[in-house]
Design a protein around this motif. Sequence first.
Motif, PDB file in Angstrom:
ATOM      1  N   LEU A 122      18.868  29.513  88.216  1.00  0.00           N
ATOM      2  CA  LEU A 122      18.712  29.120  89.607  1.00  0.00           C
ATOM      3  C   LEU A 122      19.111  30.326  90.448  1.00  0.00           C
ATOM      4  O   LEU A 122      20.284  30.643  90.580  1.00  0.00           O
ATOM      5  CB  LEU A 122      19.600  27.911  89.921  1.00  0.00           C
ATOM      6  CG  LEU A 122      19.193  26.631  89.196  1.00  0.00           C
ATOM      7  CD1 LEU A 122      20.201  25.522  89.479  1.00  0.00           C
ATOM      8  CD2 LEU A 122      17.810  26.186  89.632  1.00  0.00           C
ATOM      9  N   GLY A 123      18.133  31.008  90.994  1.00  0.00           N
ATOM     10  CA  GLY A 123      18.399  32.256  91.698  1.00  0.00           C
ATOM     11  C   GLY A 123      18.145  32.148  93.180  1.00  0.00           C
ATOM     12  O   GLY A 123      18.750  31.313  93.861  1.00  0.00           O
ATOM     13  N   LEU A 124      17.256  32.974  93.700  1.00  0.00           N
ATOM     14  CA  LEU A 124      16.972  33.032  95.126  1.00  0.00           C
ATOM     15  C   LEU A 124      16.663  31.649  95.691  1.00  0.00           C
ATOM     16  O   LEU A 124      15.816  30.930  95.164  1.00  0.00           O
ATOM     17  CB  LEU A 124      15.788  33.963  95.377  1.00  0.00           C
ATOM     18  CG  LEU A 124      16.008  35.428  94.982  1.00  0.00           C
ATOM     19  CD1 LEU A 124      14.701  36.108  94.674  1.00  0.00           C
ATOM     20  CD2 LEU A 124      16.752  36.141  96.087  1.00  0.00           C
ATOM     21  N   THR A 149      23.444  38.906  87.134  1.00  0.00           N
ATOM     22  CA  THR A 149      24.342  38.976  88.285  1.00  0.00           C
ATOM     23  C   THR A 149      23.587  39.341  89.556  1.00  0.00           C
ATOM     24  O   THR A 149      23.935  38.875  90.643  1.00  0.00           O
ATOM     25  CB  THR A 149      25.455  40.005  88.027  1.00  0.00           C
ATOM     26  OG1 THR A 149      26.116  39.682  86.800  1.00  0.00           O
ATOM     27  CG2 THR A 149      26.484  39.988  89.152  1.00  0.00           C
ATOM     28  N   VAL A 150      22.545  40.148  89.435  1.00  0.00           N
ATOM     29  CA  VAL A 150      21.774  40.555  90.619  1.00  0.00           C
ATOM     30  C   VAL A 150      21.066  39.368  91.236  1.00  0.00           C
ATOM     31  O   VAL A 150      21.154  39.121  92.449  1.00  0.00           O
ATOM     32  CB  VAL A 150      20.743  41.651  90.248  1.00  0.00           C
ATOM     33  CG1 VAL A 150      19.836  41.951  91.435  1.00  0.00           C
ATOM     34  CG2 VAL A 150      21.459  42.909  89.788  1.00  0.00           C
ATOM     35  N   PHE A 151      20.356  38.576  90.400  1.00  0.00           N
ATOM     36  CA  PHE A 151      19.566  37.477  90.919  1.00  0.00           C
ATOM     37  C   PHE A 151      20.337  36.162  90.959  1.00  0.00           C
ATOM     38  O   PHE A 151      19.812  35.163  91.464  1.00  0.00           O
ATOM     39  CB  PHE A 151      18.301  37.313  90.083  1.00  0.00           C
ATOM     40  CG  PHE A 151      17.359  38.482  90.217  1.00  0.00           C
ATOM     41  CD1 PHE A 151      16.591  38.639  91.362  1.00  0.00           C
ATOM     42  CD2 PHE A 151      17.265  39.437  89.222  1.00  0.00           C
ATOM     43  CE1 PHE A 151      15.726  39.712  91.503  1.00  0.00           C
ATOM     44  CE2 PHE A 151      16.406  40.515  89.348  1.00  0.00           C
ATOM     45  CZ  PHE A 151      15.636  40.659  90.499  1.00  0.00           C
ATOM     46  N   GLY A 152      21.559  36.157  90.416  1.00  0.00           N
ATOM     47  CA  GLY A 152      22.426  34.989  90.526  1.00  0.00           C
ATOM     48  C   GLY A 152      23.399  35.186  91.671  1.00  0.00           C
ATOM     49  O   GLY A 152      23.035  35.017  92.841  1.00  0.00           O
ATOM     50  N   PRO A 153      24.660  35.550  91.385  1.00  0.00           N
ATOM     51  CA  PRO A 153      25.635  35.750  92.462  1.00  0.00           C
ATOM     52  C   PRO A 153      25.193  36.745  93.528  1.00  0.00           C
ATOM     53  O   PRO A 153      25.532  36.596  94.703  1.00  0.00           O
ATOM     54  CB  PRO A 153      26.872  36.267  91.708  1.00  0.00           C
ATOM     55  CG  PRO A 153      26.724  35.731  90.336  1.00  0.00           C
ATOM     56  CD  PRO A 153      25.259  35.713  90.052  1.00  0.00           C
ATOM     57  N   GLY A 154      24.428  37.760  93.129  1.00  0.00           N
ATOM     58  CA  GLY A 154      23.972  38.742  94.114  1.00  0.00           C
ATOM     59  C   GLY A 154      23.040  38.159  95.151  1.00  0.00           C
ATOM     60  O   GLY A 154      22.893  38.705  96.248  1.00  0.00           O
ATOM     61  N   LEU A 169      23.947  44.819  96.586  1.00  0.00           N
ATOM     62  CA  LEU A 169      23.227  46.006  97.048  1.00  0.00           C
ATOM     63  C   LEU A 169      21.980  46.245  96.206  1.00  0.00           C
ATOM     64  O   LEU A 169      20.923  46.620  96.729  1.00  0.00           O
ATOM     65  CB  LEU A 169      24.147  47.231  96.988  1.00  0.00           C
ATOM     66  CG  LEU A 169      23.664  48.487  97.705  1.00  0.00           C
ATOM     67  CD1 LEU A 169      23.546  48.229  99.199  1.00  0.00           C
ATOM     68  CD2 LEU A 169      24.615  49.652  97.445  1.00  0.00           C
ATOM     69  N   VAL A 170      22.074  46.013  94.911  1.00  0.00           N
ATOM     70  CA  VAL A 170      20.921  46.179  94.033  1.00  0.00           C
ATOM     71  C   VAL A 170      19.806  45.225  94.453  1.00  0.00           C
ATOM     72  O   VAL A 170      18.622  45.593  94.452  1.00  0.00           O
ATOM     73  CB  VAL A 170      21.306  45.923  92.560  1.00  0.00           C
ATOM     74  CG1 VAL A 170      20.066  45.870  91.673  1.00  0.00           C
ATOM     75  CG2 VAL A 170      22.254  47.006  92.069  1.00  0.00           C
ATOM     76  N   LEU A 171      20.173  44.008  94.858  1.00  0.00           N
ATOM     77  CA  LEU A 171      19.156  43.041  95.263  1.00  0.00           C
ATOM     78  C   LEU A 171      18.379  43.536  96.479  1.00  0.00           C
ATOM     79  O   LEU A 171      17.162  43.397  96.542  1.00  0.00           O
ATOM     80  CB  LEU A 171      19.800  41.691  95.564  1.00  0.00           C
ATOM     81  CG  LEU A 171      18.814  40.552  95.812  1.00  0.00           C
ATOM     82  CD1 LEU A 171      18.066  40.187  94.534  1.00  0.00           C
ATOM     83  CD2 LEU A 171      19.527  39.318  96.383  1.00  0.00           C
ATOM     84  N   VAL A 172      19.069  44.123  97.449  1.00  0.00           N
ATOM     85  CA  VAL A 172      18.376  44.683  98.610  1.00  0.00           C
ATOM     86  C   VAL A 172      17.442  45.805  98.170  1.00  0.00           C
ATOM     87  O   VAL A 172      16.299  45.907  98.640  1.00  0.00           O
ATOM     88  CB  VAL A 172      19.379  45.222  99.653  1.00  0.00           C
ATOM     89  CG1 VAL A 172      18.642  45.704 100.895  1.00  0.00           C
ATOM     90  CG2 VAL A 172      20.390  44.164 100.036  1.00  0.00           C
ATOM     91  N   ARG A 173      17.917  46.637  97.275  1.00  0.00           N
ATOM     92  CA  ARG A 173      17.106  47.762  96.793  1.00  0.00           C
ATOM     93  C   ARG A 173      15.840  47.244  96.099  1.00  0.00           C
ATOM     94  O   ARG A 173      14.744  47.772  96.314  1.00  0.00           O
ATOM     95  CB  ARG A 173      17.946  48.607  95.842  1.00  0.00           C
ATOM     96  CG  ARG A 173      17.306  49.941  95.475  1.00  0.00           C
ATOM     97  CD  ARG A 173      18.220  50.741  94.567  1.00  0.00           C
ATOM     98  NE  ARG A 173      19.447  51.146  95.229  1.00  0.00           N
ATOM     99  CZ  ARG A 173      20.663  50.797  94.822  1.00  0.00           C
ATOM    100  NH1 ARG A 173      20.824  50.004  93.762  1.00  0.00           N
ATOM    101  NH2 ARG A 173      21.725  51.216  95.480  1.00  0.00           N
TER     102      ARG A 173
END
Length: 381
Positions: A72-74, A87-92, A215-219
């Motif tokens: 369950l992500g975005l 972690t990027v698409f979960g908590p990030g 930050l990785v998610l924004v990138r």
Amino acid sequence: MSAEQAVAYRVAAHHLHDRLAAGSLVDAAATCGVQDTPPGSAAVALAARVDRLRPSDVEDALLDDRSLIRLLGLRGAAHVVPRRDGTVFGPGALAADEESLHEQLQGSWPALEARDWTALEALGVVVGVLAAVVADGEPRTKGQLSEALHGRVPPELEPWCDVCDVHHVPDQLLRLAGTAGVFCYGWPQAGRQMLTGTDIWLGGPLGGDVAAARLVLVRRFVHAFGPAGPRQFAAWTGMGAVEARDRFERLRPELVEVNLDGVVGWMLADDLAALDDPPLAAGARLLPTGDPFLAQRDRSTLLRDRAAQRAVWRPSGSPGLVLVTGRPMATWRARVVAGRLDVVVEPFTKLSDRQRSAVEQEAAVIAPFRGRELASVTFTD
């Protein structure tokens, strides 16, 4: 720069100009995650990006080597992403700011606010209880999981639901708790979505640096949808405008300002060369509903015609999109008829014989992902 340049860049950024080599499944899912709503659509989206992909390849990646996970992500929606990017698409993807979390909670927030809870407090409590519930390793459906939480969370977090006729944790709060903890759904089988237990509970061993993941998610977003800005990022994640601007500001050293038909947006400096000379796209692609390419928020960049926009992005029951040589040319729907996949294509303009042939070839590619070996295509023009 023009809209045509931006679309050509995005087609390449999403690996839709030419398929990745077989075995590049993880790379295909890494760009910005692949939404899997309705269940199984992520596999169709991945087939548009990876050469000679088979349904068993996706199942193996999810169930055997687990190089991919379904979480369950975005916006609390199911996504297929690389395990390394949990972690990027979960908590990030989860808002860190109280007001932004209100936005992500959507209709679940008023019930919590009325009981004098902050969003961050409520989320923290549900995440903790959720972790304890799945610690037994037993698979559960989403409904069974919600039932297991009953009585284990404060009663204020289980308001009455008129639809379900029962007290339970608000749906979006439960979904975001799964996002925060990187709880993973099993691959849909027989129409069921099973929430697995501790064997792929990733909150502990793969927790990682959540601040860096944000930050990785924004990138990833800017790479996939540039030129773009904080407003589009907020819509993509469901978070508030203030936090979206803050995240963009932290990425500012890597960004350059670009003018897209008179509108200012930002690109990664490393992507400017690809923007100036994007590779030519070949063949046709049948993108499913919810395909990541269709998540671009400046829809007029992809489709100038308002009627075409309304045809692609509907309030419910949206069709898929047909790309031919990287250009949006039609919508499509499919159903199983007499043992084959029957694909109906509604072109925006008349298609040539060569374009129709490319679409028919692509329909044959996706048929196995809908459980059929053969496909037939009907054009409505």
